[in-house]
Write a protein that holds these residues in place. Structure first.
Motif, PDB file in Angstrom:
ATOM      1  N   LYS A  36      22.723  45.845  33.805  1.00 54.57           N
ATOM      2  CA  LYS A  36      22.876  46.402  34.893  1.00 54.57           C
ATOM      3  C   LYS A  36      23.872  45.728  35.859  1.00 54.57           C
ATOM      4  CE  LYS A  36      19.565  46.992  38.898  1.00 54.57           C
ATOM      5  NZ  LYS A  36      18.279  46.891  39.322  1.00 54.57           N
ATOM      6  N   ALA A  37      24.054  44.425  35.707  1.00 57.75           N
ATOM      7  CA  ALA A  37      24.810  43.662  36.617  1.00 57.75           C
ATOM      8  C   ALA A  37      26.259  44.062  36.396  1.00 57.75           C
ATOM      9  CB  ALA A  37      24.587  42.161  36.584  1.00 57.75           C
ATOM     10  N   THR A  38      26.531  44.199  35.265  1.00 55.82           N
ATOM     11  CA  THR A  38      27.795  44.616  34.661  1.00 55.82           C
ATOM     12  C   THR A  38      28.244  46.094  35.234  1.00 55.82           C
ATOM     13  OG1 THR A  38      27.622  43.079  32.749  1.00 55.82           O
ATOM     14  CG2 THR A  38      29.288  44.682  32.634  1.00 55.82           C
ATOM     15  N   ALA A  39      27.298  46.701  34.880  1.00 49.14           N
ATOM     16  CA  ALA A  39      27.758  48.349  35.412  1.00 49.14           C
ATOM     17  C   ALA A  39      27.794  48.212  36.721  1.00 49.14           C
ATOM     18  CB  ALA A  39      26.423  49.024  34.801  1.00 49.14           C
ATOM     19  N   VAL A  40      27.007  47.457  37.546  1.00 44.79           N
ATOM     20  CA  VAL A  40      27.231  47.549  39.185  1.00 44.79           C
ATOM     21  C   VAL A  40      28.518  47.054  39.517  1.00 44.79           C
ATOM     22  CG1 VAL A  40      26.211  46.467  41.468  1.00 44.79           C
ATOM     23  CG2 VAL A  40      24.707  47.559  39.627  1.00 44.79           C
ATOM     24  N   ALA A  41      29.099  45.792  38.993  1.00 45.85           N
ATOM     25  CA  ALA A  41      30.242  45.384  38.979  1.00 45.85           C
ATOM     26  C   ALA A  41      31.421  46.182  38.821  1.00 45.85           C
ATOM     27  CB  ALA A  41      30.371  43.918  38.294  1.00 45.85           C
ATOM     28  N   TYR A  42      31.313  46.922  37.611  1.00 47.37           N
ATOM     29  CA  TYR A  42      32.425  47.806  37.237  1.00 47.37           C
ATOM     30  C   TYR A  42      32.368  49.005  38.213  1.00 47.37           C
ATOM     31  CZ  TYR A  42      34.878  51.160  34.431  1.00 47.37           C
ATOM     32  OH  TYR A  42      35.906  51.970  33.938  1.00 47.37           O
ATOM     33  N   SER A  43      31.297  49.417  38.536  1.00 44.84           N
ATOM     34  CA  SER A  43      31.220  50.560  39.333  1.00 44.84           C
ATOM     35  C   SER A  43      32.000  50.223  40.715  1.00 44.84           C
ATOM     36  CB  SER A  43      29.923  51.306  39.664  1.00 44.84           C
ATOM     37  OG  SER A  43      29.006  50.505  40.102  1.00 44.84           O
ATOM     38  N   ASN A  44      31.494  49.123  41.151  1.00 43.90           N
ATOM     39  CA  ASN A  44      32.161  48.594  42.504  1.00 43.90           C
ATOM     40  C   ASN A  44      33.646  48.346  42.435  1.00 43.90           C
ATOM     41  OD1 ASN A  44      29.733  48.631  43.880  1.00 43.90           O
ATOM     42  ND2 ASN A  44      29.197  46.405  43.449  1.00 43.90           N
ATOM     43  N   GLU A  45      33.937  47.660  41.158  1.00 45.49           N
ATOM     44  CA  GLU A  45      35.404  47.599  41.008  1.00 45.49           C
ATOM     45  C   GLU A  45      36.044  48.997  41.013  1.00 45.49           C
ATOM     46  OE1 GLU A  45      38.086  46.241  37.132  1.00 45.49           O
ATOM     47  OE2 GLU A  45      36.386  45.203  37.650  1.00 45.49           O
ATOM     48  N   SER A  46      35.542  49.879  40.314  1.00 49.32           N
ATOM     49  CA  SER A  46      36.121  51.358  40.346  1.00 49.32           C
ATOM     50  C   SER A  46      36.380  51.856  41.790  1.00 49.32           C
ATOM     51  CB  SER A  46      35.426  52.338  39.477  1.00 49.32           C
ATOM     52  OG  SER A  46      35.846  53.446  39.076  1.00 49.32           O
ATOM     53  N   PHE A  47      35.151  51.749  42.568  1.00 51.02           N
ATOM     54  CA  PHE A  47      35.231  52.172  43.880  1.00 51.02           C
ATOM     55  C   PHE A  47      36.303  51.583  44.748  1.00 51.02           C
ATOM     56  CE2 PHE A  47      33.758  51.957  48.224  1.00 51.02           C
ATOM     57  CZ  PHE A  47      33.728  53.223  48.421  1.00 51.02           C
ATOM     58  N   ALA A  48      36.370  50.230  44.709  1.00 51.89           N
ATOM     59  CA  ALA A  48      37.454  49.415  45.350  1.00 51.89           C
ATOM     60  C   ALA A  48      38.851  49.971  44.698  1.00 51.89           C
ATOM     61  CB  ALA A  48      37.247  47.978  45.181  1.00 51.89           C
ATOM     62  N   HIS A  49      38.880  50.085  43.463  1.00 53.84           N
ATOM     63  CA  HIS A  49      40.388  50.606  43.168  1.00 53.84           C
ATOM     64  C   HIS A  49      40.691  51.917  43.654  1.00 53.84           C
ATOM     65  CE1 HIS A  49      43.265  52.268  40.307  1.00 53.84           C
ATOM     66  NE2 HIS A  49      43.825  51.119  40.353  1.00 53.84           N
ATOM     67  N   ASP A  50      39.508  52.918  43.781  1.00 52.39           N
ATOM     68  CA  ASP A  50      39.852  54.067  44.312  1.00 52.39           C
ATOM     69  C   ASP A  50      40.305  54.122  45.822  1.00 52.39           C
ATOM     70  OD1 ASP A  50      39.483  55.254  41.758  1.00 52.39           O
ATOM     71  OD2 ASP A  50      37.603  56.050  42.258  1.00 52.39           O
ATOM     72  N   MET A  51      39.477  53.132  46.473  1.00 49.27           N
ATOM     73  CA  MET A  51      39.605  53.017  47.802  1.00 49.27           C
ATOM     74  C   MET A  51      41.068  52.550  48.363  1.00 49.27           C
ATOM     75  SD  MET A  51      37.018  54.637  49.258  1.00 49.27           S
ATOM     76  CE  MET A  51      37.248  54.211  50.948  1.00 49.27           C
ATOM     77  N   LEU A  52      41.799  51.712  47.495  1.00 46.86           N
ATOM     78  CA  LEU A  52      42.934  51.365  47.651  1.00 46.86           C
ATOM     79  C   LEU A  52      43.946  52.224  48.086  1.00 46.86           C
ATOM     80  CD1 LEU A  52      43.375  48.366  45.052  1.00 46.86           C
ATOM     81  CD2 LEU A  52      42.831  48.154  47.685  1.00 46.86           C
ATOM     82  N   GLY A  53      44.008  53.275  47.496  1.00 48.53           N
ATOM     83  CA  GLY A  53      45.051  54.351  47.743  1.00 48.53           C
ATOM     84  C   GLY A  53      44.737  54.949  49.053  1.00 48.53           C
ATOM     85  N   VAL A  54      43.369  55.241  49.323  1.00 43.90           N
ATOM     86  CA  VAL A  54      43.070  55.664  50.766  1.00 43.90           C
ATOM     87  C   VAL A  54      43.538  54.685  51.844  1.00 43.90           C
ATOM     88  CG1 VAL A  54      41.213  56.661  52.249  1.00 43.90           C
ATOM     89  CG2 VAL A  54      41.174  57.008  49.665  1.00 43.90           C
ATOM     90  N   LEU A  55      43.087  53.539  51.602  1.00 45.56           N
ATOM     91  CA  LEU A  55      43.569  52.255  52.417  1.00 45.56           C
ATOM     92  C   LEU A  55      45.119  52.262  52.811  1.00 45.56           C
ATOM     93  CD1 LEU A  55      42.459  50.100  54.291  1.00 45.56           C
ATOM     94  CD2 LEU A  55      42.644  48.685  52.331  1.00 45.56           C
ATOM     95  N   ASP A  56      45.651  52.365  51.580  1.00 41.75           N
ATOM     96  CA  ASP A  56      47.360  52.383  51.857  1.00 41.75           C
ATOM     97  C   ASP A  56      47.828  53.535  52.781  1.00 41.75           C
ATOM     98  OD1 ASP A  56      47.747  50.214  50.487  1.00 41.75           O
ATOM     99  OD2 ASP A  56      48.044  51.279  48.565  1.00 41.75           O
ATOM    100  N   SER A  57      47.224  54.634  52.667  1.00 39.03           N
ATOM    101  CA  SER A  57      47.629  55.922  53.338  1.00 39.03           C
ATOM    102  C   SER A  57      47.126  55.593  54.852  1.00 39.03           C
ATOM    103  CB  SER A  57      46.859  57.176  52.815  1.00 39.03           C
ATOM    104  OG  SER A  57      47.019  57.554  51.450  1.00 39.03           O
ATOM    105  N   PHE A  58      45.826  55.143  55.080  1.00 42.77           N
ATOM    106  CA  PHE A  58      45.798  54.664  56.600  1.00 42.77           C
ATOM    107  C   PHE A  58      46.622  53.845  57.045  1.00 42.77           C
ATOM    108  CE2 PHE A  58      41.102  56.533  55.693  1.00 42.77           C
ATOM    109  CZ  PHE A  58      41.313  57.467  56.454  1.00 42.77           C
ATOM    110  N   VAL A  59      46.911  52.901  56.370  1.00 36.90           N
ATOM    111  CA  VAL A  59      47.765  51.715  56.840  1.00 36.90           C
ATOM    112  C   VAL A  59      49.225  52.539  57.177  1.00 36.90           C
ATOM    113  CG1 VAL A  59      49.372  49.635  56.064  1.00 36.90           C
ATOM    114  CG2 VAL A  59      46.777  49.685  55.940  1.00 36.90           C
ATOM    115  N   SER A  60      49.601  53.346  56.335  1.00 32.48           N
ATOM    116  CA  SER A  60      51.098  54.203  56.801  1.00 32.48           C
ATOM    117  C   SER A  60      51.018  54.972  57.765  1.00 32.48           C
ATOM    118  CB  SER A  60      51.294  55.038  55.092  1.00 32.48           C
ATOM    119  OG  SER A  60      51.728  54.117  54.165  1.00 32.48           O
ATOM    120  N   ALA A  61      49.633  55.574  58.019  1.00 33.72           N
ATOM    121  CA  ALA A  61      49.555  56.386  58.972  1.00 33.72           C
ATOM    122  C   ALA A  61      49.346  55.333  60.422  1.00 33.72           C
ATOM    123  CB  ALA A  61      47.956  57.095  59.168  1.00 33.72           C
TER     124      ALA A  61
END
Length: 125
Positions: free
Chosen positions: A75-100
């Motif tokens: 369970k801890a591994t799954a939560v860590a992996y899902s958080n990692e995946s979420f953070a990775h997906d959010m990096l693109g969005v964050l980069d777009s906001f920084v550019s904006a």
């Protein structure tokens, strides 16, 4: 019959009765020993079964605890992996906001029409 013969007969009867009583007592003692031995055997068997069930319980309990710990780790591994995946997906969005935000800083120096077209292009991307 003489007194001697009668006495001997009586003595023989007493001896026979005594032997019969002795045999009956021996049978009773043997029955008691047999009963005691049977009870002792039953007790030994019951103690063996108790030990067997206790060992089985301890093994099942240990398996349960191990499964519980393994599920917690998974369970801890799954939560860590899902958080990692979420953070990775959010990096693109964050980069777009920084550019904006950087575009807004540059907008002060450019015309409003160019700024709006750049925002539109960025949002479409």
């Amino acid at each position: 019959m003489s007194d001697k013969e009668t006495s001997e007969e009586i003595l023989e009867e007493i001896i026979e009765e005594s032997q019969v009583e002795s045999d009956e007592e021996n049978v009773e003692v043997e029955d008691e020993r047999t009963l005691e031995q049977k009870l002792q055997d039953d007790l030994t068997l019951a103690e063996f079964e108790v030990q067997k069930y206790k060992d089985e319980y301890l093994r099942v309990h240990a398996d349960f605890e191990n499964s519980k710990k393994r599920l917690e780790r998974e369970k801890a591994t799954a939560v860590a992996y899902s958080n990692e995946s979420f953070a990775h997906d959010m990096l693109g969005v964050l980069d777009s906001f920084v550019s904006a935000l950087n575009s807004i800083a540059q907008a002060d120096t450019e015309s409003a029409e160019d700024t709006i077209s750049k925002f539109k292009e960025g949002l479409e991307l």
